[in-house]
Design a protein around this motif. Structure first.
Motif, PDB file in Angstrom:
ATOM      1  N   SER B 201      13.172  10.454 -23.056  1.00 21.59           N
ATOM      2  CA  SER B 201      14.415  10.603 -22.318  1.00 21.59           C
ATOM      3  C   SER B 201      14.297  11.337 -20.978  1.00 21.59           C
ATOM      4  CB  SER B 201      15.432  11.289 -23.229  1.00 21.59           C
ATOM      5  OG  SER B 201      16.728  11.085 -22.737  1.00 21.59           O
ATOM      6  N   TYR B 221       8.075   5.415 -24.732  1.00 23.38           N
ATOM      7  CA  TYR B 221       8.911   5.899 -23.639  1.00 23.38           C
ATOM      8  C   TYR B 221      10.289   5.300 -23.864  1.00 23.38           C
ATOM      9  CZ  TYR B 221       9.636   7.367 -18.692  1.00 23.38           C
ATOM     10  OH  TYR B 221      10.040   7.983 -17.533  1.00 23.38           O
ATOM     11  N   SER B 222      11.313   6.132 -24.027  1.00 24.85           N
ATOM     12  CA  SER B 222      12.657   5.592 -24.176  1.00 24.85           C
ATOM     13  C   SER B 222      13.716   6.655 -23.908  1.00 24.85           C
ATOM     14  CB  SER B 222      12.872   4.998 -25.558  1.00 24.85           C
ATOM     15  OG  SER B 222      14.022   4.164 -25.526  1.00 24.85           O
ATOM     16  N   VAL B 223      14.949   6.255 -24.130  1.00 21.62           N
ATOM     17  CA  VAL B 223      16.078   7.111 -23.794  1.00 21.62           C
ATOM     18  C   VAL B 223      16.334   8.150 -24.887  1.00 21.62           C
ATOM     19  CG1 VAL B 223      17.873   5.679 -24.841  1.00 21.62           C
ATOM     20  CG2 VAL B 223      18.395   6.989 -22.781  1.00 21.62           C
ATOM     21  N   ILE B 224      15.731   7.922 -26.051  1.00 19.29           N
ATOM     22  CA  ILE B 224      15.967   8.816 -27.190  1.00 19.29           C
ATOM     23  C   ILE B 224      14.837   8.613 -28.186  1.00 19.29           C
ATOM     24  CG2 ILE B 224      17.359   7.117 -28.462  1.00 19.29           C
ATOM     25  CD1 ILE B 224      19.239   9.472 -29.229  1.00 19.29           C
TER      26      ILE B 224
END
Lengths: 281, 318
Positions: B201, B221-224
């Motif tokens: 995030s 790799y991500s938002v959450i």
């Protein structure tokens, strides 16, 4: 036996003849629980006359508060979300979008518009909490990016009204990258010397706080708004203690140096007007 | 060596090999051939398991306790020339974010990254790789210094997220990250960002705006995080495997969607099975990309960087 005999007649008004109190005649404040007539509440810009609680309102109401004669041209009104990741949790994302669009009458969680404030041009991007918690996905990012391009082209100041739970999980890394996208565009706006005013309203959290909401030349908060990066529940879990009173309110954030000013809704337009005048004279 | 649950078959074979080698040493019997056979089996098993890792298993590898962390990369890449620099000049020195100057093959570069700890004590000292606002401000201070002296910037991303604490909120975690996003997008020197472990995030993105954003093979790799995503969308911690799949957080997915620029292959079994190999690969990648980026005019490089991020997003018109 008069005990068992009804001497007085009971209430015999038939349902048909009953007088109905019209729905929504009264507004009950969610904070102080006091009531006031709805029309008075609307005239007071959805602010409780007793306790100054600022009710959450949407883009239509903000545009009405800000723009002269409620006249404005909406920019990019027809953008709606794709589903690049074909995301499915308990529901699939596509149907969530359609459902939210039907329920709210909106295309996504942000509308942008060009209008006039006391005779001065202003572009306003306003988030709608009613659309999936005002979450920021590709549409929100793209509309802000295009609004900034518009401001750059026409040399018009920008205002973004934030009201969001943060990034939209169903667009995963795409929504994360909207933080990068909007911040990069704001860098260009800043370099061009065009003013950007950020209004943080209840609630402004997560990825929205960590990008455009905190990047205003002026950061203005509405009274009593929740403003933070991590949500209060998460912070509470992290520290394992109760949070201090007033934690993450506008007043708290101002006290810690991250807001320029707290402005009541009724003072919003006059304040904006004066600021625009001072920036441009 | 620590093994993840799905690595059990490999761990068993390695144990078998060690036992046999020990026994052979005592008894003096020549078991070279059997050991070679076992080596082959181990390699085959690794290929079999690591050839088809699920997204959740990928997340597990990215958090492997033996995995090299930022300072290990920096030390190896700069061959002992690294000088660590501390502090944000305002509040304090954040131990979860490290940075400093070093030489890679004679080129001075600014190296910055989130740092995790190798044992319980160090993990606490490093706050589990979760920076506070002063960490992001220290990173920005060092980046600005690099810009001033015209030195390229390399960032190493490895964080479960920005720290969600009370003081972090008081000191403006959101503002600190936001400021970095804006400032990094207009840095006049080449910026290369490499996800070496967890890219969670805004805490990851806060040092992640680069001309090149690369991911090691076993990272996400991500938002959450998948766990938090599961708890919010499914209202339970048990759907992390499904969440990991739905989030499309693997390097392949991210590359396919044009959200990162490249994938750096790891040794079979993960970076920790052969650190020297991964250090060499990362060094070669950095030099390759610096070679491509350095000749480009600064204004042009900034325009390309901003355009790249501005293209990200999928919207439907009409």
């Amino acid at each position: 036996m008069s005990w068992f005999k009804r001497i007085k007649e009971g209430i015999t008004t038939s349902t048909k003849e009953k007088k109905e109190t019209p729905e929504g005649l009264w507004y009950k404040c969610v904070k102080c629980k006091k009531i006031c007539p709805t029309n008075e509440h609307v005239l007071n810009l959805y602010v409780c006359p007793h306790c100054n609680y600022h009710e959450r309102i949407g883009s239509a109401e903000y545009f009405e508060v800000i723009f002269d004669n409620n006249e404005y041209v909406e920019l990019d009104p027809n953008l709606s979300s794709g589903d690049p990741l074909e995301f499915t949790d308990t529901k699939n994302y596509k149907s969530r979008i359609v459902e939210s669009q039907k329920k709210s009458g909106l295309k996504d969680a942000l509308r942008s518009a060009h209008g006039v404030v006391d005779g001065r041009d202003l572009v306003v991007c306003c988030m709608d909490f009613g659309f999936i918690g005002g979450s920021m996905g590709s549409v929100v990012g793209e509309k802000i990016a295009r609004a900034i391009d518009y401001c750059l082209q026409k040399k018009i100041p920008l205002m973004i009204i934030s009201k969001s739970g943060g990034a939209r999980m169903m667009e995963a890394a795409y929504s994360l990258m909207q933080m990068a996208k909007t911040s990069a565009k704001l860098a260009l706006l800043s370099q061009a010397g065009i003013p950007y005013i950020s209004l943080l309203t209840d609630p402004t959290t997560g990825g929205v706080t960590a990008s455009y909401a905190m990047l205003g030349d002026l950061n203005i908060g509405e009274p009593g708004a929740l403003i933070g990066f991590a949500g209060p529940r998460v912070v509470k879990e992290t520290i394992g203690k109760d949070l201090p009173k007033g934690f993450q309110t506008s007043e708290f954030v101002l006290e810690h140096g991250f807001l320029d000013k707290i402005v009541s809704r009724k003072d919003l337009k006059p304040t904006l007007s004066r600021l625009l005048e001072m920036f441009q004279s | 060596m620590n093994y993840l649950d799905f690595e059990k078959p490999i761990a068993e074979l390695i144990e078998q090999k060690e036992k046999m080698a020990n026994a052979a040493q005592k008894s003096g019997v020549d078991v070279t051939k059997t050991l070679e056979e076992l080596d082959g089996k181990i390699a085959d098993k690794r290929k079999e398991i690591f050839g088809k890792l699920t997204p959740w298993q990928r997340v597990q590898v990215s958090r492997h306790p033996d995995r090299p962390y930022t300072l290990a990369y920096i030390e190896a890449l700069t061959a002992g020339s690294f000088i660590e620099l501390h502090g944000d000049r305002t509040v304090k020195d954040d131990k979860a974010m490290v940075g400093g100057l070093g030489l890679i093959d004679g080129h001075t570069v600014m190296l910055i990254g989130q740092q995790k700890g190798n044992n319980t004590k160090m993990r606490q000292y490093r706050n589990f790789g979760m920076p506070n606002p002063e960490g992001y401000r220290k990173a920005l201070r060092l980046m600005k210094m690099a810009e001033k002296f015209n030195k390229p910037i390399i960032t190493f991303i490895d964080t479960p997220g920005a720290y969600p604490g009370l003081e972090a909120e008081e000191r403006g975690q959101g503002e600190a990250i936001a400021r970095n996003l804006l400032e990094m997008s207009k840095l006049r020197v080449p910026v290369i960002c490499i996800v070496i472990g967890e890219g969670a995030s805004g805490g990851a993105l806060g040092i992640g705006i680069g001309d090149r954003v690369l991911m090691l093979e076993n990272t996400w790799y991500s938002v959450i995080s998948p766990e938090s995503c599961s708890s919010i969308l499914w209202r339970s911690w048990n759907e992390k495997e499904r969440a990991a799949e739905a989030l499309k957080l693997t390097p392949e997915d991210m590359k396919q969607h044009g959200l990162v620029d490249g994938i750096i292959p790891e040794p079979l079994g993960g970076a920790h099975t052969s650190p020297e190999e991964i250090f060499a690969t990362v060094k070669a990648e950095i030099l390759k990309h610096l070679g491509e980026l350095s000749p480009v005019n600064a204004d042009e490089r900034i325009t390309r960087r901003i355009d790249k991020f501005c293209k990200m997003g999928v919207v439907v018109e009409g």
